[in-house]
Design a protein around this motif. Sequence first.
Motif, PDB file in Angstrom:
ATOM      1  N   THR A   1       0.831  -1.209   0.000  1.00  0.00           N
ATOM      2  CA  THR A   1       0.000   0.000   0.000  1.00  0.00           C
ATOM      3  C   THR A   1       0.865   1.258   0.000  1.00  0.00           C
ATOM      4  OG1 THR A   1      -1.700  -1.191   1.227  1.00  0.00           O
ATOM      5  CG2 THR A   1      -1.857   1.204   1.188  1.00  0.00           C
ATOM      6  N   GLU A   2       1.871   1.260   0.832  1.00  0.00           N
ATOM      7  CA  GLU A   2       2.764   2.417   0.888  1.00  0.00           C
ATOM      8  C   GLU A   2       3.493   2.613  -0.441  1.00  0.00           C
ATOM      9  OE1 GLU A   2       6.370   4.145   3.713  1.00  0.00           O
ATOM     10  OE2 GLU A   2       5.487   2.149   4.091  1.00  0.00           O
ATOM     11  N   MET A   3       3.889   1.504  -1.062  1.00  0.00           N
ATOM     12  CA  MET A   3       4.567   1.599  -2.346  1.00  0.00           C
ATOM     13  C   MET A   3       3.645   2.167  -3.425  1.00  0.00           C
ATOM     14  SD  MET A   3       7.407   1.145  -3.862  1.00  0.00           S
ATOM     15  CE  MET A   3       8.285   0.084  -2.688  1.00  0.00           C
ATOM     16  N   LYS A   4       2.389   1.739  -3.416  1.00  0.00           N
ATOM     17  CA  LYS A   4       1.425   2.272  -4.384  1.00  0.00           C
ATOM     18  C   LYS A   4       1.196   3.759  -4.162  1.00  0.00           C
ATOM     19  CE  LYS A   4      -1.090  -2.064  -5.167  1.00  0.00           C
ATOM     20  NZ  LYS A   4      -2.388  -2.757  -5.021  1.00  0.00           N
ATOM     21  N   GLU A   5       1.075   4.161  -2.898  1.00  0.00           N
ATOM     22  CA  GLU A   5       0.893   5.584  -2.619  1.00  0.00           C
ATOM     23  C   GLU A   5       2.090   6.395  -3.091  1.00  0.00           C
ATOM     24  OE1 GLU A   5       0.144   5.874   1.518  1.00  0.00           O
ATOM     25  OE2 GLU A   5      -1.919   5.069   1.411  1.00  0.00           O
ATOM     26  N   ARG A   6       3.287   5.858  -2.849  1.00  0.00           N
ATOM     27  CA  ARG A   6       4.483   6.553  -3.324  1.00  0.00           C
ATOM     28  C   ARG A   6       4.512   6.655  -4.845  1.00  0.00           C
ATOM     29  NH1 ARG A   6       9.403   4.057   0.436  1.00  0.00           N
ATOM     30  NH2 ARG A   6       8.692   4.955   2.445  1.00  0.00           N
ATOM     31  N   GLU A   7       4.086   5.582  -5.512  1.00  0.00           N
ATOM     32  CA  GLU A   7       4.041   5.627  -6.972  1.00  0.00           C
ATOM     33  C   GLU A   7       3.046   6.669  -7.471  1.00  0.00           C
ATOM     34  OE1 GLU A   7       3.204   1.725  -8.329  1.00  0.00           O
ATOM     35  OE2 GLU A   7       5.183   0.903  -7.837  1.00  0.00           O
ATOM     36  N   LEU A   8       1.865   6.737  -6.812  1.00  0.00           N
ATOM     37  CA  LEU A   8       0.870   7.736  -7.216  1.00  0.00           C
ATOM     38  C   LEU A   8       1.393   9.149  -7.003  1.00  0.00           C
ATOM     39  CD1 LEU A   8      -2.412   6.114  -5.816  1.00  0.00           C
ATOM     40  CD2 LEU A   8      -1.682   6.242  -8.190  1.00  0.00           C
ATOM     41  N   ARG A   9       2.002   9.368  -5.815  1.00  0.00           N
ATOM     42  CA  ARG A   9       2.552  10.701  -5.560  1.00  0.00           C
ATOM     43  C   ARG A   9       3.655  11.052  -6.554  1.00  0.00           C
ATOM     44  NH1 ARG A   9       2.045   9.187   0.003  1.00  0.00           N
ATOM     45  NH2 ARG A   9       4.255   8.573   0.045  1.00  0.00           N
ATOM     46  N   LEU A  10       4.483  10.057  -6.875  1.00  0.00           N
ATOM     47  CA  LEU A  10       5.549  10.295  -7.839  1.00  0.00           C
ATOM     48  C   LEU A  10       4.985  10.632  -9.220  1.00  0.00           C
ATOM     49  CD1 LEU A  10       8.555  10.284  -8.447  1.00  0.00           C
ATOM     50  CD2 LEU A  10       8.406   7.823  -8.901  1.00  0.00           C
ATOM     51  N   LYS A  11       3.929   9.914  -9.634  1.00  0.00           N
ATOM     52  CA  LYS A  11       3.303  10.197 -10.924  1.00  0.00           C
ATOM     53  C   LYS A  11       2.694  11.598 -10.943  1.00  0.00           C
ATOM     54  CE  LYS A  11       2.219   5.415 -12.193  1.00  0.00           C
ATOM     55  NZ  LYS A  11       1.133   4.440 -12.466  1.00  0.00           N
ATOM     56  N   GLU A  12       2.011  11.974  -9.841  1.00  0.00           N
ATOM     57  CA  GLU A  12       1.427  13.315  -9.781  1.00  0.00           C
ATOM     58  C   GLU A  12       2.502  14.388  -9.848  1.00  0.00           C
ATOM     59  OE1 GLU A  12      -0.897  13.439  -6.274  1.00  0.00           O
ATOM     60  OE2 GLU A  12      -2.483  12.117  -7.030  1.00  0.00           O
ATOM     61  N   ASN A  13       3.591  14.163  -9.117  1.00  0.00           N
ATOM     62  CA  ASN A  13       4.680  15.146  -9.151  1.00  0.00           C
ATOM     63  C   ASN A  13       5.279  15.255 -10.547  1.00  0.00           C
ATOM     64  OD1 ASN A  13       4.385  15.647  -6.398  1.00  0.00           O
ATOM     65  ND2 ASN A  13       5.843  14.040  -5.815  1.00  0.00           N
ATOM     66  N   ILE A  14       5.417  14.097 -11.206  1.00  0.00           N
ATOM     67  CA  ILE A  14       5.958  14.120 -12.571  1.00  0.00           C
ATOM     68  C   ILE A  14       5.019  14.871 -13.513  1.00  0.00           C
ATOM     69  CG2 ILE A  14       6.534  12.667 -14.547  1.00  0.00           C
ATOM     70  CD1 ILE A  14       7.556  10.562 -12.555  1.00  0.00           C
ATOM     71  N   LYS A  15       3.692  14.631 -13.354  1.00  0.00           N
ATOM     72  CA  LYS A  15       2.715  15.334 -14.199  1.00  0.00           C
ATOM     73  C   LYS A  15       2.770  16.835 -13.954  1.00  0.00           C
ATOM     74  CE  LYS A  15      -0.636  11.564 -14.746  1.00  0.00           C
ATOM     75  NZ  LYS A  15      -2.024  11.125 -14.455  1.00  0.00           N
ATOM     76  N   LYS A  16       2.855  17.234 -12.667  1.00  0.00           N
ATOM     77  CA  LYS A  16       2.924  18.659 -12.360  1.00  0.00           C
ATOM     78  C   LYS A  16       4.182  19.286 -12.964  1.00  0.00           C
ATOM     79  CE  LYS A  16       0.256  18.506  -8.056  1.00  0.00           C
ATOM     80  NZ  LYS A  16       0.296  18.711  -6.588  1.00  0.00           N
ATOM     81  N   GLU A  17       5.297  18.587 -12.796  1.00  0.00           N
ATOM     82  CA  GLU A  17       6.535  19.124 -13.353  1.00  0.00           C
ATOM     83  C   GLU A  17       6.462  19.226 -14.883  1.00  0.00           C
ATOM     84  OE1 GLU A  17       9.618  16.619 -11.989  1.00  0.00           O
ATOM     85  OE2 GLU A  17       9.538  17.301  -9.895  1.00  0.00           O
ATOM     86  N   MET A  18       5.836  18.215 -15.516  1.00  0.00           N
ATOM     87  CA  MET A  18       5.703  18.270 -16.970  1.00  0.00           C
ATOM     88  C   MET A  18       4.805  19.414 -17.397  1.00  0.00           C
ATOM     89  SD  MET A  18       5.424  14.201 -17.920  1.00  0.00           S
ATOM     90  CE  MET A  18       5.222  14.561 -19.653  1.00  0.00           C
ATOM     91  N   LYS A  19       3.694  19.634 -16.641  1.00  0.00           N
ATOM     92  CA  LYS A  19       2.794  20.747 -16.964  1.00  0.00           C
ATOM     93  C   LYS A  19       3.505  22.080 -16.798  1.00  0.00           C
ATOM     94  CE  LYS A  19      -1.633  18.550 -15.882  1.00  0.00           C
ATOM     95  NZ  LYS A  19      -2.828  18.587 -14.975  1.00  0.00           N
ATOM     96  N   GLU A  20       4.267  22.215 -15.699  1.00  0.00           N
ATOM     97  CA  GLU A  20       4.985  23.467 -15.490  1.00  0.00           C
ATOM     98  C   GLU A  20       6.032  23.692 -16.574  1.00  0.00           C
ATOM     99  OE1 GLU A  20       6.564  23.242 -11.587  1.00  0.00           O
ATOM    100  OE2 GLU A  20       4.623  23.489 -10.561  1.00  0.00           O
ATOM    101  N   GLU A  21       6.742  22.630 -16.925  1.00  0.00           N
ATOM    102  CA  GLU A  21       7.720  22.770 -17.994  1.00  0.00           C
ATOM    103  C   GLU A  21       7.056  23.125 -19.319  1.00  0.00           C
ATOM    104  OE1 GLU A  21       9.857  19.150 -18.099  1.00  0.00           O
ATOM    105  OE2 GLU A  21      10.955  19.498 -16.217  1.00  0.00           O
ATOM    106  N   ARG A  22       5.908  22.462 -19.607  1.00  0.00           N
ATOM    107  CA  ARG A  22       5.190  22.770 -20.848  1.00  0.00           C
ATOM    108  C   ARG A  22       4.691  24.213 -20.847  1.00  0.00           C
ATOM    109  NH1 ARG A  22       1.538  19.287 -20.376  1.00  0.00           N
ATOM    110  NH2 ARG A  22       2.752  17.532 -21.173  1.00  0.00           N
ATOM    111  N   LYS A  23       4.186  24.644 -19.660  1.00  0.00           N
ATOM    112  CA  LYS A  23       3.688  26.021 -19.560  1.00  0.00           C
ATOM    113  C   LYS A  23       4.825  27.017 -19.750  1.00  0.00           C
ATOM    114  CE  LYS A  23       1.063  29.047 -16.483  1.00  0.00           C
ATOM    115  NZ  LYS A  23       0.406  29.150 -15.148  1.00  0.00           N
ATOM    116  N   GLU A  24       5.966  26.729 -19.097  1.00  0.00           N
ATOM    117  CA  GLU A  24       7.101  27.623 -19.269  1.00  0.00           C
ATOM    118  C   GLU A  24       7.569  27.653 -20.721  1.00  0.00           C
ATOM    119  OE1 GLU A  24      10.030  26.276 -16.592  1.00  0.00           O
ATOM    120  OE2 GLU A  24       8.983  26.960 -14.766  1.00  0.00           O
TER     121      GLU A  24
END
Length: 338
Positions: A72-95
Amino acid sequence: FLLCIMSDSGESFSTQEVHEIELAAVLSLLKSQRVEFECLQSTFECNTAEKERKRESRFKEEWKKEREEADTEMKERELRLKENIKKEMKEERKEADMENLSRACESSRGDLRHRAPPVRAVFEALAIPAGTDEVEAEDQHVPAVRRTFVRKFVSGMARILGLGRYSAMTDLNTETISMSAVASVVSDDTSCLEKYVHSVGALFVVCVQFYALNLVLWESSFPKCTSMADCPSGTFCTNDAFTLPVCRDCAYTGMNTTAAEEDCPAALGHDKWQHREYIDFDHQELWMTRNTESTTLQQCISFLHCNTTDLDADTSFEGHCDFITLTKSKMDGGTWLM
């Protein structure tokens, strides 16, 4: 016990036989104790095996629970990691988009700097001819400061109205006030107060346009009047629920033929009532102002005007729209084509 039996039997035994008997008894006792010990050992082994089984079962449950928690903890970490990656990609795309947009704007601005705006060209083309006298030349020429001020003022007004090359609110070529407000809101270079001012200004312009459209519709539907003769056919002049007298449909006169024959002779006078077909109900008969009250005279004059001009005078002024009917009767093929 065996010795007692032997003594009771009266037989005599030798010492060796007695020792053998005692040894046999001890051996028997040892066997019984051995059997008892084996039983105890078996019981202990059974208990030990049961405890070991329970311990193993409990260990397996704890291990399974820990594994589930780890998963469960590993899945949560994976979800958080995916969200962070998506946010970073959106910010990079926006920039990247903002950088591309700024580059495009800079390139467009650089191209436009080489061309003079049409609004400025008009004023730069204007020149006042100078005379031969130096005093006359000073009087005729506009000072450079004044020309610059006028040029800047006209250029700014043209940008606000969307006629210039750039918007007055931002450096972007938005062309309209609404798009300029949108560009100001999404820009990082404008303050919060400027964003609110630009947004409220754009909304205010839209509200003014909406009010102007309603005013045009209202004025075309209910034109102003000062007498019955000012109103088109099928309408009469009244000031009920309006600030100034307006023309309304004859269906709202509030009087019919029976009521007019009963009340109007006394209100108009018998002479006017008998010659009502020859009377023009203009300003001389009744001058309509904002203070004119709805009296019997006003209702009678309205009824007689409608009875003369309305197409549905015989059906209590109901049936046709006089404006549409009369306009259609004046339209030919060329009018329809236009």
